[in-house]
Design an enzyme around this catalytic site. Sequence first.
Site, PDB file in Angstrom:
ATOM      1  N   ARG A 246       0.860  -1.193   0.000  1.00 37.34           N
ATOM      2  CA  ARG A 246       0.000   0.000   0.000  1.00 37.34           C
ATOM      3  C   ARG A 246       0.890   1.234   0.000  1.00 37.34           C
ATOM      4  O   ARG A 246       1.803   1.349   0.836  1.00 37.34           O
ATOM      5  CB  ARG A 246      -0.892   0.001   1.263  1.00 37.34           C
ATOM      6  CG  ARG A 246      -1.902   1.131   1.267  1.00 37.34           C
ATOM      7  CD  ARG A 246      -2.610   1.287   2.592  1.00 37.34           C
ATOM      8  NE  ARG A 246      -1.780   2.060   3.520  1.00 37.34           N
ATOM      9  CZ  ARG A 246      -2.271   2.582   4.651  1.00 37.34           C
ATOM     10  NH1 ARG A 246      -3.531   2.381   5.000  1.00 37.34           N
ATOM     11  NH2 ARG A 246      -1.479   3.285   5.450  1.00 37.34           N
TER      12      ARG A 246
ATOM     13  N   TYR B  90      -2.631  11.497   6.207  1.00 35.15           N
ATOM     14  CA  TYR B  90      -2.899  10.164   6.697  1.00 35.15           C
ATOM     15  C   TYR B  90      -1.843   9.197   6.157  1.00 35.15           C
ATOM     16  O   TYR B  90      -1.484   9.234   4.984  1.00 35.15           O
ATOM     17  CB  TYR B  90      -4.304   9.688   6.259  1.00 35.15           C
ATOM     18  CG  TYR B  90      -4.383   8.238   6.559  1.00 35.15           C
ATOM     19  CD1 TYR B  90      -4.264   7.295   5.559  1.00 35.15           C
ATOM     20  CD2 TYR B  90      -4.360   7.824   7.888  1.00 35.15           C
ATOM     21  CE1 TYR B  90      -4.216   5.978   5.866  1.00 35.15           C
ATOM     22  CE2 TYR B  90      -4.300   6.510   8.203  1.00 35.15           C
ATOM     23  CZ  TYR B  90      -4.221   5.578   7.195  1.00 35.15           C
ATOM     24  OH  TYR B  90      -4.136   4.266   7.509  1.00 35.15           O
TER      25      TYR B  90
ATOM     26  N   ASP C 191      -4.989   3.958   0.051  1.00 31.74           N
ATOM     27  CA  ASP C 191      -6.091   4.258   0.966  1.00 31.74           C
ATOM     28  C   ASP C 191      -6.400   5.754   0.901  1.00 31.74           C
ATOM     29  O   ASP C 191      -5.571   6.577   1.273  1.00 31.74           O
ATOM     30  CB  ASP C 191      -5.683   3.869   2.398  1.00 31.74           C
ATOM     31  CG  ASP C 191      -6.836   3.962   3.387  1.00 31.74           C
ATOM     32  OD1 ASP C 191      -6.656   3.533   4.527  1.00 31.74           O
ATOM     33  OD2 ASP C 191      -7.915   4.471   2.995  1.00 31.74           O
TER      34      ASP C 191
ATOM     35  N   HIS D 208      -9.019   7.086   2.423  1.00 27.88           N
ATOM     36  CA  HIS D 208      -9.513   7.387   3.777  1.00 27.88           C
ATOM     37  C   HIS D 208     -10.751   8.269   3.759  1.00 27.88           C
ATOM     38  O   HIS D 208     -10.891   9.172   4.600  1.00 27.88           O
ATOM     39  CB  HIS D 208      -8.394   8.030   4.587  1.00 27.88           C
ATOM     40  CG  HIS D 208      -8.321   7.505   5.990  1.00 27.88           C
ATOM     41  ND1 HIS D 208      -8.785   8.193   7.076  1.00 27.88           N
ATOM     42  CD2 HIS D 208      -7.879   6.330   6.464  1.00 27.88           C
ATOM     43  CE1 HIS D 208      -8.605   7.495   8.178  1.00 27.88           C
ATOM     44  NE2 HIS D 208      -8.052   6.359   7.839  1.00 27.88           N
TER      45      HIS D 208
ATOM     46  N   GLU E 161      -8.867   2.047  -1.803  1.00 28.19           N
ATOM     47  CA  GLU E 161      -9.600   1.848  -0.539  1.00 28.19           C
ATOM     48  C   GLU E 161     -10.257   3.137  -0.058  1.00 28.19           C
ATOM     49  O   GLU E 161      -9.665   4.199  -0.091  1.00 28.19           O
ATOM     50  CB  GLU E 161      -8.626   1.357   0.512  1.00 28.19           C
ATOM     51  CG  GLU E 161      -9.210   1.222   1.893  1.00 28.19           C
ATOM     52  CD  GLU E 161      -8.160   0.908   2.930  1.00 28.19           C
ATOM     53  OE1 GLU E 161      -7.060   0.468   2.570  1.00 28.19           O
ATOM     54  OE2 GLU E 161      -8.443   1.148   4.111  1.00 28.19           O
TER      55      GLU E 161
ATOM     56  N   GLU F 285     -13.954  -0.878   6.508  1.00 28.70           N
ATOM     57  CA  GLU F 285     -13.324  -0.975   7.833  1.00 28.70           C
ATOM     58  C   GLU F 285     -14.141  -0.268   8.902  1.00 28.70           C
ATOM     59  O   GLU F 285     -14.035  -0.588  10.075  1.00 28.70           O
ATOM     60  CB  GLU F 285     -11.909  -0.424   7.802  1.00 28.70           C
ATOM     61  CG  GLU F 285     -11.789   1.048   7.550  1.00 28.70           C
ATOM     62  CD  GLU F 285     -10.336   1.490   7.475  1.00 28.70           C
ATOM     63  OE1 GLU F 285      -9.557   0.908   6.705  1.00 28.70           O
ATOM     64  OE2 GLU F 285      -9.985   2.417   8.202  1.00 28.70           O
TER      65      GLU F 285
ATOM     66  N   ARG G  53     -13.807  -4.884   3.650  1.00 27.13           N
ATOM     67  CA  ARG G  53     -12.702  -4.751   4.600  1.00 27.13           C
ATOM     68  C   ARG G  53     -13.115  -4.746   6.061  1.00 27.13           C
ATOM     69  O   ARG G  53     -12.424  -4.217   6.909  1.00 27.13           O
ATOM     70  CB  ARG G  53     -11.933  -3.470   4.280  1.00 27.13           C
ATOM     71  CG  ARG G  53     -11.041  -3.624   3.069  1.00 27.13           C
ATOM     72  CD  ARG G  53     -10.224  -2.383   2.764  1.00 27.13           C
ATOM     73  NE  ARG G  53      -9.636  -1.756   3.918  1.00 27.13           N
ATOM     74  CZ  ARG G  53      -8.587  -2.174   4.583  1.00 27.13           C
ATOM     75  NH1 ARG G  53      -8.013  -3.295   4.218  1.00 27.13           N
ATOM     76  NH2 ARG G  53      -8.110  -1.517   5.615  1.00 27.13           N
TER      77      ARG G  53
ATOM     78  N   GLU H 267      -4.537  -6.860   5.370  1.00 30.73           N
ATOM     79  CA  GLU H 267      -3.657  -5.718   5.664  1.00 30.73           C
ATOM     80  C   GLU H 267      -2.737  -6.103   6.814  1.00 30.73           C
ATOM     81  O   GLU H 267      -3.162  -6.749   7.774  1.00 30.73           O
ATOM     82  CB  GLU H 267      -4.508  -4.501   6.047  1.00 30.73           C
ATOM     83  CG  GLU H 267      -3.698  -3.268   6.388  1.00 30.73           C
ATOM     84  CD  GLU H 267      -4.565  -2.083   6.727  1.00 30.73           C
ATOM     85  OE1 GLU H 267      -5.748  -2.279   7.042  1.00 30.73           O
ATOM     86  OE2 GLU H 267      -4.047  -0.948   6.660  1.00 30.73           O
TER      87      GLU H 267
ATOM     88  N   TRP I  39     -11.546  12.692   8.305  1.00 30.50           N
ATOM     89  CA  TRP I  39     -10.103  12.498   8.519  1.00 30.50           C
ATOM     90  C   TRP I  39      -9.607  11.373   7.707  1.00 30.50           C
ATOM     91  O   TRP I  39      -9.481  10.469   7.493  1.00 30.50           O
ATOM     92  CB  TRP I  39      -9.791  12.244   9.992  1.00 30.50           C
ATOM     93  CG  TRP I  39      -8.373  11.839  10.193  1.00 30.50           C
ATOM     94  CD1 TRP I  39      -7.266  12.606   9.948  1.00 30.50           C
ATOM     95  CD2 TRP I  39      -7.906  10.561  10.622  1.00 30.50           C
ATOM     96  NE1 TRP I  39      -6.134  11.898  10.203  1.00 30.50           N
ATOM     97  CE2 TRP I  39      -6.465  10.646  10.617  1.00 30.50           C
ATOM     98  CE3 TRP I  39      -8.505   9.380  10.978  1.00 30.50           C
ATOM     99  CZ2 TRP I  39      -5.660   9.556  10.995  1.00 30.50           C
ATOM    100  CZ3 TRP I  39      -7.719   8.306  11.341  1.00 30.50           C
ATOM    101  CH2 TRP I  39      -6.306   8.416  11.375  1.00 30.50           C
TER     102      TRP I  39
HETATM  103  C1  CS2 Z   1      -6.565   2.801   8.027  1.00 30.89           C
HETATM  104  C2  CS2 Z   1      -6.568   2.707   9.521  1.00 30.89           C
HETATM  105  O1  CS2 Z   1      -5.172   0.913   7.928  1.00 30.89           O
HETATM  106  C3  CS2 Z   1      -6.112   1.502   7.400  1.00 30.89           C
HETATM  107  O2  CS2 Z   1      -6.679   1.102   6.379  1.00 30.89           O
HETATM  108  O3  CS2 Z   1      -7.756   3.240   7.467  1.00 30.89           O
HETATM  109  O4  CS2 Z   1      -5.250   2.911   9.955  1.00 30.89           O
HETATM  110  C4  CS2 Z   1      -7.470   3.685  10.258  1.00 30.89           C
HETATM  111  O5  CS2 Z   1      -7.007   5.003  10.033  1.00 30.89           O
HETATM  112  C5  CS2 Z   1      -7.430   3.362  11.738  1.00 30.89           C
HETATM  113  O6  CS2 Z   1      -7.837   2.035  11.904  1.00 30.89           O
HETATM  114  C6  CS2 Z   1      -8.338   4.292  12.533  1.00 30.89           C
HETATM  115  O7  CS2 Z   1      -8.346   3.912  13.878  1.00 30.89           O
HETATM  116 MG    MG Z   2      -8.149   2.282   5.657  1.00 31.34          MG
END
Ligand code: CS2
Ligand code: MG
Length: 405
Positions: free
Chosen positions: A147, A159, A212, A214, A238, A264, A285, A341, A405
Amino acid sequence: MKIKDIKIFVSCPGRNFVTVKVITEDGVYGLGDATVNGREMAVVTYLEEHVVPCLIGRDAHDIEDIWHYLYRGVYWRRGPITMAAIAAIDMALWDIKGKVAGLPLYQLLGGKSRTGVTVYAHANGETISDTLDKVAECIEQGFKVVRLQCAVPGLTETYGVLGDKKDYFELQGNRPLPPEQTWSTSKYFNMVEDLFEQARARFGYEIEFTHDVHSRLTPIESAKLGKMLEKYNLLFLEDPSIAENQENYKLIRHHTTTPLALGETYNTLWDCKDLLQNQLIDYIRVAATHAGGITAMKRIADFASVFNVKTAPHGAPDLSPICFVAHMHLNISTPNFGIQEYVGMGNEETLKIFKHEMYLENGMIYVSDKPGLGIEFDEVAAEEYVYKRSYLPVSRLEDGTLWHW
Ligand code: CS2
Ligand code: MG
């Protein structure tokens, strides 16, 4: 096999983890993860006040009945706090069942569907060349999928970039109040295509890439990004846009063939049912801790398989080694498993508390054949790392507008 006691531990070996231990009258116990990053104590209270008292005396073997007692039996259901509490109990009960059967959990889930679990590593960098150097390191270590996340020029923190943190496990660090970060979609778009153009130029098309976003783009921006990156042939993009509005993904899907991964932040099958049955994504995910445990993960994976969607379980540093080992048992067995992941087995302090035999070899993880989940929790070592309230960042656009975020 009656439940005699349920203990809850909060420890902070660099970041907070909430661990649940279900103990039966026969002395057999099981472990579960109830960590919701930045909201840990909400789950602890929910467990202590509204779950534990109701389970003492119940039969630990009755996994489905207990799952539905905690889900259907509750009027105010779903959401991250409730489902993490259910998840931790569910993982612990499966752990107990495996220990009683004398079998590793994956054998109770249908046995092996593959030799090992393919994982993808993270390459983060302050610059594109930094990021590509990290990709080279991942390839060197045997990963076949990486990634890529890169800082956005002109933005202080992005991020996925660690900044001055030693590693992911310090990501939380000392955040007594939510740190604020600035986001600019236009600055991001000025960087992201270069990142993958240079990555493909340097590494070719053998290695698989993910990215990602996000949830930071609007649906049409996500469509634009997906289209832009098609020639770089990502394994998946993602969280391009927020997950709450599953409709978003109809629009994105209409414009691009870049495979999409989402989930997620989902807590139940209901959160992703429309996405799956309309084949609007390619990878789901969800994580065992956030989606209601092993029982729920199996249900979601089976539903997804009807619509050609693979699993790609979340594996961020805020999911404890207990959640990760539960994923390994699910991943080695689930027929439509895609990829997991992976951000490492944990820092030194974490490994002092959570002891397991999982090992990484050539981009794949192998789980032990010990009965149950095959992980131990050292309560004494855990006491050394006291809970420290910590928040995830809050994001704003450059004009101050609150953003994702
Ligand atoms: C992220 C996470 O790994 C990922 O795909 O989206 O690190 C996410 O930011 C955290 O789980 C938030 O607690
Ligand atoms: Mg993520």
